[in-house]
Design an enzyme around this catalytic site. Structure first.
Site, PDB file in Angstrom:
ATOM      1  N   GLY A  96       0.939  -1.252   0.196  1.00 26.42           N
ATOM      2  CA  GLY A  96       0.134   0.200  -0.077  1.00 26.42           C
ATOM      3  C   GLY A  96       0.826   1.152   0.090  1.00 26.42           C
ATOM      4  O   GLY A  96       1.896   1.345   0.765  1.00 26.42           O
ATOM      5  N   GLY A 136      -0.442   4.426   0.276  1.00 29.33           N
ATOM      6  CA  GLY A 136      -0.926   5.462   0.893  1.00 29.33           C
ATOM      7  C   GLY A 136      -0.080   6.477   1.805  1.00 29.33           C
ATOM      8  O   GLY A 136       1.147   6.376   1.650  1.00 29.33           O
ATOM      9  N   GLY A 142       0.558   6.139   4.790  1.00 25.79           N
ATOM     10  CA  GLY A 142       1.245   5.224   5.868  1.00 25.79           C
ATOM     11  C   GLY A 142       2.345   4.554   5.278  1.00 25.79           C
ATOM     12  O   GLY A 142       3.542   4.632   5.447  1.00 25.79           O
ATOM     13  N   VAL A 202      -2.365  -7.951  -4.072  1.00 25.16           N
ATOM     14  CA  VAL A 202      -1.962  -9.169  -2.811  1.00 25.16           C
ATOM     15  C   VAL A 202      -3.017  -9.942  -2.797  1.00 25.16           C
ATOM     16  O   VAL A 202      -4.283  -9.630  -2.866  1.00 25.16           O
ATOM     17  CB  VAL A 202      -1.772  -8.149  -1.513  1.00 25.16           C
ATOM     18  CG1 VAL A 202      -1.473  -9.333  -0.392  1.00 25.16           C
ATOM     19  CG2 VAL A 202      -0.619  -7.319  -1.654  1.00 25.16           C
ATOM     20  N   GLU A 209     -18.304  17.507   3.661  1.00 24.38           N
ATOM     21  CA  GLU A 209     -17.669  18.358   2.511  1.00 24.38           C
ATOM     22  C   GLU A 209     -18.362  18.081   1.233  1.00 24.38           C
ATOM     23  O   GLU A 209     -18.556  18.854   0.405  1.00 24.38           O
ATOM     24  CB  GLU A 209     -16.284  18.088   2.607  1.00 24.38           C
ATOM     25  CG  GLU A 209     -15.283  18.514   3.753  1.00 24.38           C
ATOM     26  CD  GLU A 209     -14.074  17.987   3.859  1.00 24.38           C
ATOM     27  OE1 GLU A 209     -13.372  18.828   4.465  1.00 24.38           O
ATOM     28  OE2 GLU A 209     -13.645  17.094   3.335  1.00 24.38           O
ATOM     29  N   ALA A 259      -5.234  10.977   7.746  1.00 20.69           N
ATOM     30  CA  ALA A 259      -3.913  11.150   7.046  1.00 20.69           C
ATOM     31  C   ALA A 259      -2.673  11.373   8.076  1.00 20.69           C
ATOM     32  O   ALA A 259      -1.525  10.333   7.851  1.00 20.69           O
ATOM     33  CB  ALA A 259      -3.806  12.046   5.936  1.00 20.69           C
TER      34      ALA A 259
END
Lengths: 439, 439
Positions: A33, A35, A37, A101, A192, A338
């Protein structure tokens, strides 16, 4: 400390330091991943003498906090996405693979993808989460959620098509149903989205139609709990609700959805809302990491990890970001945002470096820098602990913070131009209806 | 002159001029397609006392000359597309409908769409063309063409995925096949695509991979005729070929394709080129206008029209742009380019106005302002009759001309920023692999 000496029986008692070093196999770190992290972990290992492999099923890193702007035609997908290879191109110890994966063999220390088996010494799982319907998966078709670029362009097409179909409709009831937008879930994404749809209808496209008055569109935000933005202090939640109502959004609190189909939604109290465009921002489900690892997970599929971000008993595996259920030192849950994912990635890189060097590293600590949510073009709410902002001040902070953290100078420049022009001209540049089914 | 006096038997011999005017039904002009031709026609009627309805199955006008830049990750779709409503929002006599045309009843003067019947007094058909395989439709799946945004994002995904798969491949033959790109057709689209792919491989992404050398990619331009850019003067065609070869493109002339599948292509002389990414730029087929109207068409499906752009015997119907086969006063075919479509749209608007006013209008005359094609980042060829440019000068003219004619200030600003940064940094901002099959 885990060292694999490949020729351990070299026989010489006087170890030549360099020869010894050469026979230590470089440790393999595999990151699933890319992202916030996963990228932070890869970057944290940039000076490390390890081989890093980053695996993602997409070729881009997505700046998810701005995804609602793609869904409401304010930004283009390419403005909030950046090729993973490009971000990591100068980091020589990283290989990027675009693969899906399929499983993990903890004993053999192997990640199985659709095409290959990849060995690891340390594994970092940062595969994020998807939106979830919690037992009502049949709602997915009528109420799309917002986690990927495909989701965002699908939602954009649905919103814009609703206005197109209303313009063509002959029947008043049809027209009203087509001009009613329901957003389910009052967290940041829901707030939002609802604010941006209201602004689109009431300001941006209002001159474009001849037969309908787009400003008569009804935008309804439905939240099962008692407040919007429940993670914010009550005062800011209340301000957010008022800002939404000033934009013309109907905010329905304590309103759980019990039915959802092409006709619209039914609420727990029996009320029905006729709508052709229902959007889902009510919950997320973590990726399959718990299944891959055969370890316990919470109700949202997140892997229970210890203070070192390891699933208990797996010191070579780290689970971070939205895939992990992490509590901080005071026992509170670390939120799925995030900055938290980024901090976990950085911590994991430090932990692996310390482990290789035989040093100790402290447990993960979450530093909460605050929360931000935006409501339409000129209002936002911001909670930085002692400093709480709302209105234009918060909106400016929101814009600067998001521009600042957006990856890549070029994207920042393009987004800045778009935002500046949108501010001056009340325009939205990306109003395309693109159909995933159509060639 | 066609006037419908709705109360013709009012009985009064002394006609009150104003009362008479009020009983004249406003003429209905229906325009099918909002490309360059359709938009020009609508805009040409902006001061006319008529009701204009623009029907398009998409909600946006597409700046097709830049579509190859979307296909090669240089621009985002929203940068070359603009909502039709937005373009025409200030023109009060225009209604825009997003509908798919299914047929035309010439007797009843009705356009049939999927949802409704729309009456017209004048009909303008500007529905363009699609790429075509001329009897080899089964090639469509392996060799996509480039006419729509969906085509462009599909081609972009195929090109970028080929590099991703090559990076992951273990076998050298696989890797070579994955790194071979075949562009079929040496017209402007083929030349621009091949140049952009070569540049992408050899300059832009060259630092991004670890296992492959992207600059070793093979880009082959296959053209059945004897030159590239056959519409250009021979000298410029030759310069274009040399520019392509300097960029590393293999140009194969007099090479017709006889087989095309997932393995690659076979040429008429028996040569085989193994490739996982074949792109089609070899021919177009007009929209179904001839079928709708039951009138003769040429081999490429274009409706034969007279010098007034009417299909013979249908003075209330105009067929323009890529859907029409038009010859100019010297008997030469008018080319299927944007300026020609635009001029036909303008002519049609003038013809309809003249017809309503009972005036005569001369036949359509095509003014040829020249041709432009670009080859990579810094070279182009331009033919403006007596002035012929190649290299950097032509490239600058190409950029300025395309920026100038791009619809909308905001798009121009965004594209300018992107081009300026691309020029300085050799970057391409829109390198996303988005999958139309994936949610």
């Amino acid at each position: 400390m885990r060292i694999t000496v490949e020729e351990a029986d070299s026989g010489s008692p006087a170890i030549n330091r360099n020869a010894f070093k050469a026979t230590i196999r470089r440790q393999k770190v595999v990151i699933l991943g890319a992202g916030f992290g996963g990228l932070a972990a890869a970057m944290g290992l940039r000076h490390a003498d390890v081989d890093v492999t980053v695996i993602d099923r997409r070729n881009y890193h997505l700046f998810q906090p701005l995804l609602y702007q793609v869904a409401t035609a304010g930004l283009s997908p390419a403005q909030i996405a950046m090729p993973i290879r490009r971000i990591l191109s100068r980091q020589a110890n990283v290989t990027v693979l675009m693969e899906r994966v399929e499983g993990i063999d903890k004993e053999a220390r192997i990640v199985q993808t659709a095409n290959r088996r990849i060995a690891y010494d340390y594994l970092i799982i940062a595969t994020g989460a998807r939106h979830a319907y919690f037992g009502n998966d049949e709602w997915a078709e009528t109420a799309p959620g917002l986690k990927t670029i495909a989701d965002a362009t699908e939602i954009r097409a649905r919103i814009l098509s609703a206005f197109e179909r209303a313009e063509a409709a002959e029947d008043q009831a049809d027209r009203e149903r087509l001009l009613t937008f329901v957003v389910v879930g009052g967290g940041p994404t829901g707030v939002e989205l609802a604010g941006a749809i209201a602004e689109l209808a009431k300001k941006v496209i209002v001159r474009d139609f001849r037969r309908i008055d787009s400003s008569s569109a009804r935008v309804v935000l439905v939240e099962a709990g008692g407040v919007v933005l429940p993670a914010m202090p009550p005062k800011l939640s209340e301000k957010a609700r008022r800002h939404l109502e000033m934009l013309g959004v109907e905010v329905l609190l304590k309103a759980a959805v019990t039915r959802c189909d092409v006709q619209g939604v039914t609420l727990a109290d029996g009320r029905e809302i006729q709508s052709s465009c229902v959007l889902w921002a009510a919950g997320v489900m973590a990726s399959k990491a718990a299944k891959w690892l055969a370890v316990p997970a919470d109700r949202a599929g997140r892997v229970h990890v210890d203070r070192n971000l390891n699933p208990p008993g797996n010191d070579d595996i780290f689970v971070i970001g939205d895939t992990a259920a992490v509590t901080d030192e005071s026992g509170r849950a670390v939120p799925g945002v995030a900055p938290a994912a980024k901090q976990m990635g950085e911590h994991t890189a430090r932990a692996i470096l310390a482990n290789i060097d035989g040093r100790a590293v402290g447990p993960f600590r979450y530093r909460d820098f605050g929360r931000l949510a935006t409501i339409g073009r000129k209002a936002a709410v911001a909670d930085f602990g002692r400093i709480r902002l709302s209105g234009l001040g918060a909106w400016l902070v929101w814009n600067i913070a998001h521009l600042w953290f957006l990856v890549g100078f070029r994207n920042r420049a393009a987004v800045f131009v778009d935002w500046a022009l949108a501010y001056v001209r009340y325009d939205r540049s990306a109003r395309l209806i693109t159909d995933r089914h159509e060639r």
